[in-house]
Motif scaffolding. Structure first.
Motif, PDB file in Angstrom:
ATOM      1  N   SER A 371      15.377  61.427  -6.153  1.00  0.00           N
ATOM      2  CA  SER A 371      16.275  62.261  -5.789  1.00  0.00           C
ATOM      3  C   SER A 371      16.371  62.588  -4.501  1.00  0.00           C
ATOM      4  N   GLU A 372      15.456  62.099  -3.625  1.00  0.00           N
ATOM      5  CA  GLU A 372      15.908  62.364  -2.119  1.00  0.00           C
ATOM      6  C   GLU A 372      16.196  61.051  -1.502  1.00  0.00           C
ATOM      7  N   CYS A 373      16.423  59.884  -2.226  1.00  0.00           N
ATOM      8  CA  CYS A 373      17.096  58.587  -1.859  1.00  0.00           C
ATOM      9  C   CYS A 373      18.398  59.004  -0.825  1.00  0.00           C
ATOM     10  N   PRO A 374      18.075  58.179   0.711  1.00  0.00           N
ATOM     11  CA  PRO A 374      19.137  58.606   1.278  1.00  0.00           C
ATOM     12  C   PRO A 374      20.638  57.919   1.192  1.00  0.00           C
ATOM     13  N   VAL A 375      20.591  56.993   0.140  1.00  0.00           N
ATOM     14  CA  VAL A 375      21.651  56.342  -0.311  1.00  0.00           C
ATOM     15  C   VAL A 375      22.092  56.907  -1.651  1.00  0.00           C
ATOM     16  N   GLU A 399      23.497  44.344   5.870  1.00  0.00           N
ATOM     17  CA  GLU A 399      23.492  45.039   6.976  1.00  0.00           C
ATOM     18  C   GLU A 399      23.946  46.350   6.912  1.00  0.00           C
ATOM     19  N   VAL A 400      25.108  46.378   6.048  1.00  0.00           N
ATOM     20  CA  VAL A 400      26.070  47.763   5.733  1.00  0.00           C
ATOM     21  C   VAL A 400      24.834  48.669   5.293  1.00  0.00           C
ATOM     22  N   PHE A 401      23.810  48.001   4.165  1.00  0.00           N
ATOM     23  CA  PHE A 401      23.042  48.850   3.499  1.00  0.00           C
ATOM     24  C   PHE A 401      21.874  49.503   4.486  1.00  0.00           C
ATOM     25  N   GLU A 402      21.489  48.553   5.400  1.00  0.00           N
ATOM     26  CA  GLU A 402      20.440  49.279   6.482  1.00  0.00           C
ATOM     27  C   GLU A 402      21.164  50.662   7.176  1.00  0.00           C
ATOM     28  N   ILE A 403      22.439  50.530   7.504  1.00  0.00           N
ATOM     29  CA  ILE A 403      23.136  51.561   8.227  1.00  0.00           C
ATOM     30  C   ILE A 403      23.396  52.712   7.155  1.00  0.00           C
ATOM     31  N   MET A 404      23.502  52.529   5.948  1.00  0.00           N
ATOM     32  CA  MET A 404      23.542  53.327   4.901  1.00  0.00           C
ATOM     33  C   MET A 404      22.074  54.134   4.681  1.00  0.00           C
ATOM     34  N   ILE A 405      20.980  53.413   4.981  1.00  0.00           N
ATOM     35  CA  ILE A 405      19.855  53.813   4.745  1.00  0.00           C
ATOM     36  C   ILE A 405      19.461  54.913   5.786  1.00  0.00           C
ATOM     37  N   GLU A 406      20.114  54.627   7.200  1.00  0.00           N
ATOM     38  CA  GLU A 406      20.003  55.444   8.341  1.00  0.00           C
ATOM     39  C   GLU A 406      20.964  56.767   8.335  1.00  0.00           C
ATOM     40  N   THR A 407      22.216  56.331   7.913  1.00  0.00           N
ATOM     41  CA  THR A 407      23.332  57.423   8.262  1.00  0.00           C
ATOM     42  C   THR A 407      23.615  58.256   6.740  1.00  0.00           C
ATOM     43  N   GLY A 408      23.402  57.523   5.548  1.00  0.00           N
ATOM     44  CA  GLY A 408      23.744  57.980   4.354  1.00  0.00           C
ATOM     45  C   GLY A 408      25.248  57.894   4.138  1.00  0.00           C
ATOM     46  N   ASP A 409      25.847  57.187   5.175  1.00  0.00           N
ATOM     47  CA  ASP A 409      27.260  57.021   5.179  1.00  0.00           C
ATOM     48  C   ASP A 409      27.837  56.370   4.145  1.00  0.00           C
ATOM     49  N   ASP A 410      29.076  56.400   3.834  1.00  0.00           N
ATOM     50  CA  ASP A 410      29.981  55.685   2.879  1.00  0.00           C
ATOM     51  C   ASP A 410      30.281  54.217   3.326  1.00  0.00           C
ATOM     52  N   PRO A 411      29.953  53.208   2.393  1.00  0.00           N
ATOM     53  CA  PRO A 411      29.815  51.866   3.059  1.00  0.00           C
ATOM     54  C   PRO A 411      31.437  51.413   3.281  1.00  0.00           C
ATOM     55  N   GLU A 412      32.327  52.095   2.899  1.00  0.00           N
ATOM     56  CA  GLU A 412      33.753  51.672   3.033  1.00  0.00           C
ATOM     57  C   GLU A 412      34.155  52.079   4.707  1.00  0.00           C
ATOM     58  N   LYS A 413      33.482  53.167   4.767  1.00  0.00           N
ATOM     59  CA  LYS A 413      33.616  53.670   6.206  1.00  0.00           C
ATOM     60  C   LYS A 413      33.044  52.962   7.081  1.00  0.00           C
ATOM     61  N   ILE A 414      31.722  52.589   6.770  1.00  0.00           N
ATOM     62  CA  ILE A 414      31.101  51.610   7.912  1.00  0.00           C
ATOM     63  C   ILE A 414      31.587  50.329   8.097  1.00  0.00           C
ATOM     64  N   VAL A 415      32.050  49.641   7.026  1.00  0.00           N
ATOM     65  CA  VAL A 415      32.837  48.330   7.117  1.00  0.00           C
ATOM     66  C   VAL A 415      33.920  48.579   8.132  1.00  0.00           C
ATOM     67  N   GLU A 416      34.795  49.660   7.767  1.00  0.00           N
ATOM     68  CA  GLU A 416      35.924  49.701   8.609  1.00  0.00           C
ATOM     69  C   GLU A 416      35.657  49.690  10.103  1.00  0.00           C
ATOM     70  N   GLU A 417      34.703  50.925  10.207  1.00  0.00           N
ATOM     71  CA  GLU A 417      34.518  51.184  11.651  1.00  0.00           C
ATOM     72  C   GLU A 417      33.564  50.154  12.346  1.00  0.00           C
ATOM     73  N   LYS A 418      32.904  49.283  11.753  1.00  0.00           N
ATOM     74  CA  LYS A 418      32.019  48.447  12.407  1.00  0.00           C
ATOM     75  C   LYS A 418      32.949  46.849  12.570  1.00  0.00           C
ATOM     76  N   GLY A 419      34.157  46.978  11.769  1.00  0.00           N
ATOM     77  CA  GLY A 419      34.731  45.684  11.769  1.00  0.00           C
ATOM     78  C   GLY A 419      33.994  44.511  10.867  1.00  0.00           C
ATOM     79  N   LEU A 420      33.304  44.984  10.008  1.00  0.00           N
ATOM     80  CA  LEU A 420      32.542  44.122   9.167  1.00  0.00           C
ATOM     81  C   LEU A 420      33.244  43.537   8.082  1.00  0.00           C
TER      82      LEU A 420
END
Lengths: 485, 95
Positions: A371-375, A399-420
Motif C-alpha cells: 500500500s506504500e509502494c512508490p510505484v 531505467e525508467v522503473f528506477e526513476i519511478m521508484i525515486e519520483t513516483g512519476d508517470d513513466p510516459e512523462k519520464i520517457v518523454e522528458e528524458k528522451g528515452l
C-alpha cells in the motif's frame, strides 16, 4: 521433500499439530458490550461482566458467531448449527472469572481442511480438526515492578477463534506454510487481522517424533504462545531434535507445556504443576446452547469473497501463471489487487514478473507494504504498455522503473522528458550499424571466420551510439544482414 | 462410588479451597454420598430423551455488535486491594 532428523539410531520424522488463536474482528467483546480496540489505556475497555463482578451474566455477540461461521466456511469445514459453551476452569491473575468460557465437546465448527502452498511450488492438504469460540484472557505485565505483576483486563473477554489442525504436518516448512495460509484466509475473510506481532494471532505448537516410516503417534509436547512464523519453525526444529535425543538416550518424552525462548531459539519446560491440565470442563450454566438456522450459514456462504485458493486457480487458468507465481501473488489480498490493477489491459505474465521480480524487491528494500509502494499499479501498467508497443526496450524500461521508484512519476512523462523513446526508425539504426561495422574491421574478420559471438560487440557499439535506445531486434536483424551479406 | 482422601485433597486444591487434614475424611464421605445419589439417578432410562439445557423454553439471547459498556476504570478497580496507573497489581506471578 521430506524432513528427516538423522539420529544415531536411524532416521526420525516429526509430527506437528498447531492450535492457532485468532482474535475475532468485532466492535464489542464476545459476551459483553465493552470495546475491543488495541492499545487503549489499561482497564478502560472493561465492563463489570469482564471484571467478573458477582451477578453479571454473559450475553453473546451475534457478530462473533457470524465471524466464526464465516471462518469455518473459509476452511471448507462443517458448521454445527448447535454448539455448547463450557467452562474451562483454572486460576490465573489475568482471568478474573476463574474460568474461561470456551467450547469443548460441541464446537461451532467441525472438520475442514486447508491447502498449503510449499516453497517448492507444490501443494498439500492439512486437516482441520475444529474451530471453537472462546474468551481471551487479560494481559499480565511482569516487568513493571520487582514484587508485583500488573494486570490489564482490556483484552479479557475479546472473542477468540481457536483453530485446531490435525497432526498432519511433517516439517517446519509445512507449519510455516500452514500459518501463512491461515493468515491469508482470515485476512481475505476479514474475520481476524492476522497480526502475529500484536498478538491477534497466536500459536501453540504440538510436536512429537517417531522413527521414519512408522505411523504411531508418540507423546507430544506443547510449546505455548509462539508469536511469529519464523519462531514457530524454529521451535519445531529445536523441539524435534530435543525429543530425538531424549529417545536415543533411552528416555521418554513427557507430555508437558514448554516455553519458546526467542533469544536462543530453544524451548524449555514450564515445570508446570501436575494439575495444570485438569480443567474440569462443564457446560456453562449461564449460557443456553447456541442454535441457529442453516439459512444463516447459507446467507454467509453466499456473501463469501473470493478466497486465496480460488484466486490462485483463476490466475493459473485464466492468466497462465505458474502455481508458484500465482501463490505468491494471492497470499496478501492487497498484493493481489495491485497485481490485477497492473495486469488490467496488459500481458498478465509480464505483469506477474514485474510485480514479483521488481516491485517485491523495492518493497523489501524500503521495508514497506504494497500500500506504500512508490510505484502505483496504474503507472506500472503504463510502463508495461510502453514495453509492449515498442516505445521502450526492456532494458530502458528498467531505467525508467528506477526513476519511478525515486519520483513516483508517470513513466510516459519520464520517457518523454528524458528522451528515452526507443529508436525504431530503420534509417537511424542503419547509420549506427554502418558506423560500427566501419570501426570494427578486425571484428568483421572474426565474424566472417565463423565467430558469431563477436556479434555482441557490434550490438554493444550500436547501443552505445544510440544511448541504448535502438530496438534490439532491429539491430540484430540489420547486423546479420550486413555482416552475413 | 466412593472418593478417597487424596481425591478430595486434589479437588480442594484445584478449587483453591483450604481444607484441614482432619476434614478430608468426613468430606470424602459426604461427597461419596452425593455421587451415590447421582448413580441412583442414572438408573433411569433416558435413551432418546434430548438433554435439557434449561427449564425455560427459550433461545440463547444475542446482542448486536455495538459498544455499550466499559470506560469505567474507577468502578472496576474500586474493590481491588492494590493498583497503580490504572492497572490491577497482584503479588508477582513468576513463570
Amino acid at each position: 521433500m521430506s524432513y528427516v532428523i538423522k539420529g544415531e539410531t536411524g532416521d526420525w520424522e516429526v509430527v506437528i499439530g498447531l492450535e492457532v488463536h485468532c482474535q475475532v474482528i468485532s466492535n464489542a467483546k464476545l459476551f459483553s458490550g465493552a470495546a475491543t480496540d488495541f492499545g487503549a489505556e489499561p482497564n478502560t475497555q472493561v465492563s463489570l461482566v469482564d471484571a467478573a463482578m458477582p451477578g453479571m451474566l454473559p450475553v453473546i455477540n451475534q457478530e462473533c458467531v457470524k465471524q466464526a461461521i464465516k471462518t469455518g466456511l473459509g476452511l471448507k469445514a462443517e458448521i454445527n448449527t448447535k454448539s455448547v459453551f463450557a467452562r474451562k476452569n483454572y486460576f490465573y491473575a489475568d482471568l478474573p472469572q476463574g474460568y474461561q468460557i470456551s467450547q469443548f465437546e460441541e464446537p461451532i465448527v467441525g472438520e475442514g481442511s486447508i491447502i498449503l502452498d510449499l516453497p517448492d511450488g507444490t501443494s498439500r492438504e492439512v486437516g482441520i480438526e475444529r474451530l471453537h469460540l472462546e474468551q481471551d484472557a487479560g494481559k499480565s505485565l511482569h516487568d513493571q515492578d520487582p514484587k508485583r505483576t500488573f494486570i490489564d483486563l482490556n483484552r479479557t473477554g475479546v472473542a477468540l477463534m481457536e483453530i485446531v489442525s490435525k497432526p498432519d504436518m511433517r516439517s517446519p516448512d509445512d507449519a510455516g506454510a500452514y500459518l501463512r495460509k491461515l493468515r491469508s484466509i482470515v485476512r481475505y475473510l476479514e474475520t481476524c487481522d492476522g497480526n502475529m506481532d500484536q498478538g491477534s494471532m497466536r500459536c501453540d505448537v504440538n510436536v512429537s517424533v517417531r522413527p521414519a516410516g512408522s505411523d504411531e503417534l508418540r507423546t507430544r509436547a506443547e510449546t505455548k504462545n509462539v508469536n511469529s512464523v519464523r519462531f514457530v519453525m524454529q521451535a519445531i526444529e529445536h523441539e524435534a531434535a530435543r525429543q530425538v535425543e531424549v529417545y536415543e538416550n533411552g528416555g521418554e518424552v513427557v507430555q508437558e507445556t514448554r516455553l519458546f525462548d526467542a533469544q536462543t531459539g530453544t524451548t524449555r519446560s514450564m515445570r508446570s504443576k501436575e494439575h495444570a491440565h485438569d480443567y474440569r470442563y462443564f457446560p456453562d450454566p449461564d449460557l443456553l446452547p447456541l442454535v441457529f438456522d442453516q439459512a444463516l450459514v447459507d446467507d454467509i456462504k453466499a456473501g463469501l469473497p473470493e478466497l486465496p485458493d480460488e484466486r490462485k486457480d483463476r490466475y493459473i487458468n485464466d492468466f497462465g501463471l505458474s502455481p508458484y507465481d500465482a501463490g505468491v501473488l494471492v497470499a496478501e489480498k492487497d498484493t493481489a489487487a495491485y497485481f490485477e490493477a497492473v495486469a488490467d489491459g496488459h500481458d498478465a505474465k509480464m505483469a506477474a514478473n514485474w510485480v514479483i521480480n521488481n516491485i517485491f524487491a523495492v518493497l523489501s528494500d524500503k521495508g514497506v507494504g504494497i500500500s506504500e509502494c512508490p510505484v502505483t499499479a496504474e503507472n506500472l501498467g503504463k510502463l508495461l504498455g510502453l514495453i509492449s508497443d515498442d516505445t521502450v526496450s526492456t532494458k530502458i524500461a528498467k531505467e525508467v522503473f528506477e526513476i519511478m521508484i525515486e519520483t513516483g512519476d508517470d513513466p510516459e512523462k519520464i520517457v518523454e522528458e528524458k528522451g528515452l523513446k526507443q529508436i525504431t526508425d530503420t534509417g537511424a539504426i542503419e547509420a549506427a550499424v554502418d558506423e560500427a561495422i566501419a570501426n570494427g574491421a578486425a571484428q568483421v574478420e572474426q565474424y566472417k571466420a565463423g565467430n558469431e559471438k563477436v556479434l555482441g560487440w557490434f550490438v554493444g557499439q550500436v547501443m552505445k551510439a544510440t544511448q541504448g535506445k535502438a530496438n534490439p531486434g532491429q539491430v540484430n536483424k540489420l547486423l546479420k544482414e550486413k555482416l552475413g551479406g | 462410588m466412593s472418593l478417597d482422601k487424596d481425591t478430595v485433597k486434589n479437588i480442594a486444591y484445584l478449587a483453591r479451597i483450604r481444607v484441614d487434614e482432619a476434614q478430608l475424611e468426613p468430606l470424602a464421605g459426604e461427597l461419596s454420598s452425593i455421587l451415590d445419589w447421582i448413580e441412583q439417578l442414572q438408573e433411569l432410562d433416558t435413551d432418546g430423551v434430548e438433554p435439557m439445557a434449561s427449564v425455560a423454553a427459550m433461545d440463547l439471547p444475542q446482542r448486536k455488535d455495538v459498544v455499550t459498556d466499559g470506560n469505567c476504570q474507577t468502578a472496576v478497580l474500586k474493590n481491588a486491594p492494590d493498583g497503580e496507573d490504572g492497572f490491577y497489581t497482584v503479588p508477582k506471578v513468576v513463570e
